[in-house]
Motif scaffolding. Sequence first.
Motif, mmCIF file in Angstrom:
data_model
loop_
_atom_site.group_PDB
_atom_site.id
_atom_site.type_symbol
_atom_site.label_atom_id
_atom_site.label_comp_id
_atom_site.label_asym_id
_atom_site.label_seq_id
_atom_site.Cartn_x
_atom_site.Cartn_y
_atom_site.Cartn_z
ATOM 1 N N ASP A 69 -22.602 -0.320 -3.855
ATOM 2 C CA ASP A 69 -22.801 0.336 -2.731
ATOM 3 C C ASP A 69 -21.914 -0.120 -1.367
ATOM 4 O OD1 ASP A 69 -24.557 2.226 -4.007
ATOM 5 O OD2 ASP A 69 -26.418 1.020 -3.121
ATOM 6 N N LEU A 70 -21.213 -1.334 -1.901
ATOM 7 C CA LEU A 70 -20.587 -1.979 -0.900
ATOM 8 C C LEU A 70 -19.229 -1.551 -0.872
ATOM 9 C CD1 LEU A 70 -22.002 -5.521 -1.315
ATOM 10 C CD2 LEU A 70 -22.654 -3.778 0.369
ATOM 11 N N LYS A 71 -18.747 -0.981 -1.838
ATOM 12 C CA LYS A 71 -17.333 -0.733 -2.170
ATOM 13 C C LYS A 71 -16.630 0.161 -1.371
ATOM 14 C CE LYS A 71 -16.985 -1.685 -7.004
ATOM 15 N NZ LYS A 71 -16.782 -1.311 -8.440
ATOM 16 N N PRO A 72 -17.369 1.093 -0.355
ATOM 17 C CA PRO A 72 -16.725 1.982 0.538
ATOM 18 C C PRO A 72 -16.214 1.237 1.509
ATOM 19 C CG PRO A 72 -18.468 3.143 -0.571
ATOM 20 C CD PRO A 72 -18.545 1.737 -0.849
ATOM 21 N N MET A 73 -16.723 -0.078 1.860
ATOM 22 C CA MET A 73 -16.288 -0.807 3.032
ATOM 23 C C MET A 73 -15.186 -1.745 2.679
ATOM 24 S SD MET A 73 -20.082 -2.227 4.195
ATOM 25 C CE MET A 73 -21.343 -1.656 3.062
ATOM 26 N N TRP A 74 -14.773 -1.754 1.506
ATOM 27 C CA TRP A 74 -13.624 -2.681 1.017
ATOM 28 C C TRP A 74 -12.398 -2.347 1.824
ATOM 29 C CZ3 TRP A 74 -14.039 -3.689 -4.810
ATOM 30 C CH2 TRP A 74 -15.125 -4.255 -5.103
ATOM 31 N N GLY A 75 -12.021 -1.331 2.422
ATOM 32 C CA GLY A 75 -10.796 -1.057 3.207
ATOM 33 C C GLY A 75 -10.996 -1.973 4.320
ATOM 34 N N GLU A 76 -12.036 -2.306 4.963
ATOM 35 C CA GLU A 76 -12.106 -3.493 6.149
ATOM 36 C C GLU A 76 -12.344 -4.640 5.389
ATOM 37 O OE1 GLU A 76 -12.181 -2.721 9.382
ATOM 38 O OE2 GLU A 76 -11.520 -0.735 8.908
ATOM 39 N N VAL A 77 -13.065 -4.805 4.489
ATOM 40 C CA VAL A 77 -13.140 -6.194 3.916
ATOM 41 C C VAL A 77 -12.030 -6.742 3.293
ATOM 42 C CG1 VAL A 77 -14.522 -7.528 2.003
ATOM 43 C CG2 VAL A 77 -15.766 -5.758 3.496
ATOM 44 N N PHE A 78 -11.083 -5.894 2.724
ATOM 45 C CA PHE A 78 -9.800 -6.640 1.981
ATOM 46 C C PHE A 78 -8.769 -5.902 2.906
ATOM 47 C CE2 PHE A 78 -12.943 -6.838 -1.335
ATOM 48 C CZ PHE A 78 -12.862 -8.053 -1.675
ATOM 49 N N GLY A 79 -8.900 -5.964 4.122
ATOM 50 C CA GLY A 79 -7.686 -5.274 5.031
ATOM 51 C C GLY A 79 -6.421 -5.874 4.723
ATOM 52 N N GLU A 80 -6.313 -7.355 4.753
ATOM 53 C CA GLU A 80 -5.344 -8.222 4.604
ATOM 54 C C GLU A 80 -4.531 -8.023 3.346
ATOM 55 O OE1 GLU A 80 -5.220 -12.603 5.288
ATOM 56 O OE2 GLU A 80 -6.296 -12.249 6.927
ATOM 57 N N LEU A 81 -5.378 -7.885 2.171
ATOM 58 C CA LEU A 81 -4.959 -7.486 0.947
ATOM 59 C C LEU A 81 -4.483 -6.064 0.842
ATOM 60 C CD1 LEU A 81 -4.873 -8.610 -2.092
ATOM 61 C CD2 LEU A 81 -7.128 -7.477 -2.553
ATOM 62 N N LEU A 82 -4.839 -5.117 1.523
ATOM 63 C CA LEU A 82 -4.512 -3.566 1.493
ATOM 64 C C LEU A 82 -3.292 -3.314 2.477
ATOM 65 C CD1 LEU A 82 -7.928 -2.162 0.974
ATOM 66 C CD2 LEU A 82 -6.297 -2.702 -0.724
ATOM 67 N N ALA A 83 -3.179 -4.298 3.253
ATOM 68 C CA ALA A 83 -2.165 -4.192 4.618
ATOM 69 C C ALA A 83 -0.641 -3.525 3.914
ATOM 70 C CB ALA A 83 -1.774 -5.529 5.273
ATOM 71 N N GLY A 84 -0.091 -2.462 4.461
ATOM 72 C CA GLY A 84 1.041 -1.981 3.879
ATOM 73 C C GLY A 84 0.920 -0.860 2.878
ATOM 74 N N TYR A 85 -0.438 -0.677 2.413
ATOM 75 C CA TYR A 85 -0.724 0.399 1.434
ATOM 76 C C TYR A 85 -1.031 1.763 2.087
ATOM 77 C CZ TYR A 85 -0.294 -3.047 -2.244
ATOM 78 O OH TYR A 85 0.149 -3.891 -3.060
ATOM 79 N N SER A 86 -0.508 2.923 1.771
ATOM 80 C CA SER A 86 -1.035 4.142 2.477
ATOM 81 C C SER A 86 -2.430 4.702 2.069
ATOM 82 C CB SER A 86 -0.016 5.254 2.066
ATOM 83 O OG SER A 86 1.384 4.712 2.186
#
Length: 125
Positions: A91-108
């Motif tokens: 249930d927490l996974k939809p928030m991962w865009g914010e939670v892992f923002g640094e990891l996902l930076a640069g991805y479309s």
Amino acid sequence: GKGGGSVRTLASNACVHFFLLSDLPPPAPAALLPVNIRVRNVSIGSLYEMHQRAVGLSLPGGSAALESQARRSSGKSFLAGRDISSTKLNDLKPMWGEVFGELLAGYSFWGYLQDDVLLGNLTAP
């Protein structure tokens, strides 16, 4: 072993990067994993703290209680005396865009999947 087929299907999508997030050991030493697969060890307690910092999530029991109880359980985490299965953590996974923002930076775009999912060609038209 568990996840071997999944890792092969991730590897076959060489132009897609995959981040394996887990508190378990990786399916193979990092040096043996395909270059498009990266492993990040994330404990349940640190995952809770990351959610709390990123989106203000507050779960009963706090991260210390979560870590301690997760270590005592077999495949389950316990929050405030209630069983919360690992699938409930999904249930927490939809928030991962914010939670892992640094990891996902640069991805479309980003997404998530379970470790037992086999993928086809993700870039096929």
